[in-house]
Design a protein around this motif. Structure first.
Motif, PDB file in Angstrom:
ATOM      1  N   GLY A  26       0.084 -40.047  50.973  1.00  0.00           N
ATOM      2  CA  GLY A  26      -0.194 -39.791  52.381  1.00  0.00           C
ATOM      3  C   GLY A  26      -0.220 -38.315  52.749  1.00  0.00           C
ATOM      4  O   GLY A  26      -0.296 -37.982  53.923  1.00  0.00           O
ATOM      5  N   ASN A  27      -0.157 -37.431  51.751  1.00  0.00           N
ATOM      6  CA  ASN A  27      -0.194 -35.991  52.026  1.00  0.00           C
ATOM      7  C   ASN A  27      -1.640 -35.521  52.147  1.00  0.00           C
ATOM      8  O   ASN A  27      -2.476 -35.846  51.314  1.00  0.00           O
ATOM      9  CB  ASN A  27       0.495 -35.205  50.904  1.00  0.00           C
ATOM     10  CG  ASN A  27       1.949 -35.592  50.762  1.00  0.00           C
ATOM     11  OD1 ASN A  27       2.663 -35.767  51.737  1.00  0.00           O
ATOM     12  ND2 ASN A  27       2.387 -35.755  49.525  1.00  0.00           N
ATOM     13  N   GLU A  28      -1.896 -34.755  53.201  1.00  0.00           N
ATOM     14  CA  GLU A  28      -3.241 -34.235  53.424  1.00  0.00           C
ATOM     15  C   GLU A  28      -3.439 -32.903  52.723  1.00  0.00           C
ATOM     16  O   GLU A  28      -2.520 -32.104  52.628  1.00  0.00           O
ATOM     17  CB  GLU A  28      -3.499 -34.010  54.920  1.00  0.00           C
ATOM     18  CG  GLU A  28      -3.738 -35.252  55.698  1.00  0.00           C
ATOM     19  CD  GLU A  28      -4.199 -34.964  57.128  1.00  0.00           C
ATOM     20  OE1 GLU A  28      -4.164 -33.794  57.562  1.00  0.00           O
ATOM     21  OE2 GLU A  28      -4.580 -35.915  57.803  1.00  0.00           O
ATOM     22  N   LYS A  29      -4.660 -32.691  52.257  1.00  0.00           N
ATOM     23  CA  LYS A  29      -5.074 -31.388  51.734  1.00  0.00           C
ATOM     24  C   LYS A  29      -6.377 -31.054  52.441  1.00  0.00           C
ATOM     25  O   LYS A  29      -7.315 -31.854  52.449  1.00  0.00           O
ATOM     26  CB  LYS A  29      -5.277 -31.439  50.231  1.00  0.00           C
ATOM     27  CG  LYS A  29      -5.841 -30.152  49.677  1.00  0.00           C
ATOM     28  CD  LYS A  29      -5.031 -29.617  48.561  1.00  0.00           C
ATOM     29  CE  LYS A  29      -5.666 -28.299  48.134  1.00  0.00           C
ATOM     30  NZ  LYS A  29      -4.898 -27.532  47.274  1.00  0.00           N
ATOM     31  N   ALA A  30      -6.413 -29.871  53.068  1.00  0.00           N
ATOM     32  CA  ALA A  30      -7.589 -29.458  53.826  1.00  0.00           C
ATOM     33  C   ALA A  30      -8.284 -28.304  53.112  1.00  0.00           C
ATOM     34  O   ALA A  30      -7.627 -27.403  52.584  1.00  0.00           O
ATOM     35  CB  ALA A  30      -7.192 -29.049  55.232  1.00  0.00           C
ATOM     36  N   TYR A  31      -9.599 -28.350  53.098  1.00  0.00           N
ATOM     37  CA  TYR A  31     -10.425 -27.311  52.505  1.00  0.00           C
ATOM     38  C   TYR A  31     -11.303 -26.719  53.604  1.00  0.00           C
ATOM     39  O   TYR A  31     -12.024 -27.463  54.288  1.00  0.00           O
ATOM     40  CB  TYR A  31     -11.320 -27.885  51.407  1.00  0.00           C
ATOM     41  CG  TYR A  31     -10.571 -28.548  50.289  1.00  0.00           C
ATOM     42  CD1 TYR A  31     -10.107 -27.807  49.210  1.00  0.00           C
ATOM     43  CD2 TYR A  31     -10.307 -29.915  50.315  1.00  0.00           C
ATOM     44  CE1 TYR A  31      -9.413 -28.414  48.172  1.00  0.00           C
ATOM     45  CE2 TYR A  31      -9.614 -30.523  49.283  1.00  0.00           C
ATOM     46  CZ  TYR A  31      -9.167 -29.772  48.224  1.00  0.00           C
ATOM     47  OH  TYR A  31      -8.476 -30.372  47.209  1.00  0.00           O
ATOM     48  N   ALA A  32     -11.249 -25.408  53.783  1.00  0.00           N
ATOM     49  CA  ALA A  32     -12.112 -24.743  54.765  1.00  0.00           C
ATOM     50  C   ALA A  32     -13.532 -24.704  54.226  1.00  0.00           C
ATOM     51  O   ALA A  32     -13.768 -24.254  53.111  1.00  0.00           O
ATOM     52  CB  ALA A  32     -11.594 -23.333  55.036  1.00  0.00           C
ATOM     53  N   VAL A  33     -14.460 -25.211  55.012  1.00  0.00           N
ATOM     54  CA  VAL A  33     -15.867 -25.277  54.627  1.00  0.00           C
ATOM     55  C   VAL A  33     -16.703 -24.685  55.757  1.00  0.00           C
ATOM     56  O   VAL A  33     -16.398 -24.894  56.931  1.00  0.00           O
ATOM     57  CB  VAL A  33     -16.296 -26.744  54.360  1.00  0.00           C
ATOM     58  CG1 VAL A  33     -17.788 -26.881  54.189  1.00  0.00           C
ATOM     59  CG2 VAL A  33     -15.571 -27.292  53.141  1.00  0.00           C
ATOM     60  N   THR A  34     -17.742 -23.959  55.393  1.00  0.00           N
ATOM     61  CA  THR A  34     -18.702 -23.473  56.371  1.00  0.00           C
ATOM     62  C   THR A  34     -19.931 -24.359  56.301  1.00  0.00           C
ATOM     63  O   THR A  34     -20.574 -24.447  55.249  1.00  0.00           O
ATOM     64  CB  THR A  34     -19.107 -22.008  56.089  1.00  0.00           C
ATOM     65  OG1 THR A  34     -17.935 -21.193  56.127  1.00  0.00           O
ATOM     66  CG2 THR A  34     -20.114 -21.510  57.104  1.00  0.00           C
ATOM     67  N   LEU A  35     -20.223 -25.054  57.404  1.00  0.00           N
ATOM     68  CA  LEU A  35     -21.460 -25.826  57.456  1.00  0.00           C
ATOM     69  C   LEU A  35     -22.592 -24.854  57.662  1.00  0.00           C
ATOM     70  O   LEU A  35     -22.471 -23.878  58.396  1.00  0.00           O
ATOM     71  CB  LEU A  35     -21.425 -26.841  58.591  1.00  0.00           C
ATOM     72  CG  LEU A  35     -20.451 -27.998  58.447  1.00  0.00           C
ATOM     73  CD1 LEU A  35     -20.596 -28.951  59.623  1.00  0.00           C
ATOM     74  CD2 LEU A  35     -20.641 -28.736  57.136  1.00  0.00           C
TER      75      LEU A  35
END
Length: 94
Positions: A26-35
């Motif tokens: 249940g741990n989130e990992k976020a990746y910064a992405v440029t659309l």
């Protein structure tokens, strides 16, 4: 990615979003992405970082400009430099 997708009209749409995945605990990992663009069939983006984003993982697109998160899947990736991946994303049904 099929040729039909490349034939869609694409609109430049540069903005920062997060691709978020959740592991079994249940741990989130976020990746910064440029659309970089949008079309009827999906979104094009760029990720800068060490991790390789997996097309088999389930992601949620978190966008400050949208009211709710959207489930997306990675259709294709292409590494264009040591720490840069271009991404083709498709919005999935929830």
């Amino acid at each position: 990615m099929s040729d039909e997708r490349r034939d869609d009209d694409r609109a430049p749409d540069f903005r920062s979003v997060e691709l978020v995945t959740t592991n079994g605990a249940g741990n989130e990992k976020a990746y910064a992405v440029t659309l970089r663009d949008t079309s009827e069939s999906g979104l094009g983006g760029m990720y800068v970082g060490d991790d390789t984003l997996s097309p088999t993982a389930t992601f949620v697109l978190r966008d400050a400009d949208e009211d709710e998160d959207r489930r997306v899947r990675i259709v294709w990736t292409k590494r264009v430099a040591d720490y840069v991946q271009m991404l083709g994303l498709e919005v999935s049904e929830n």
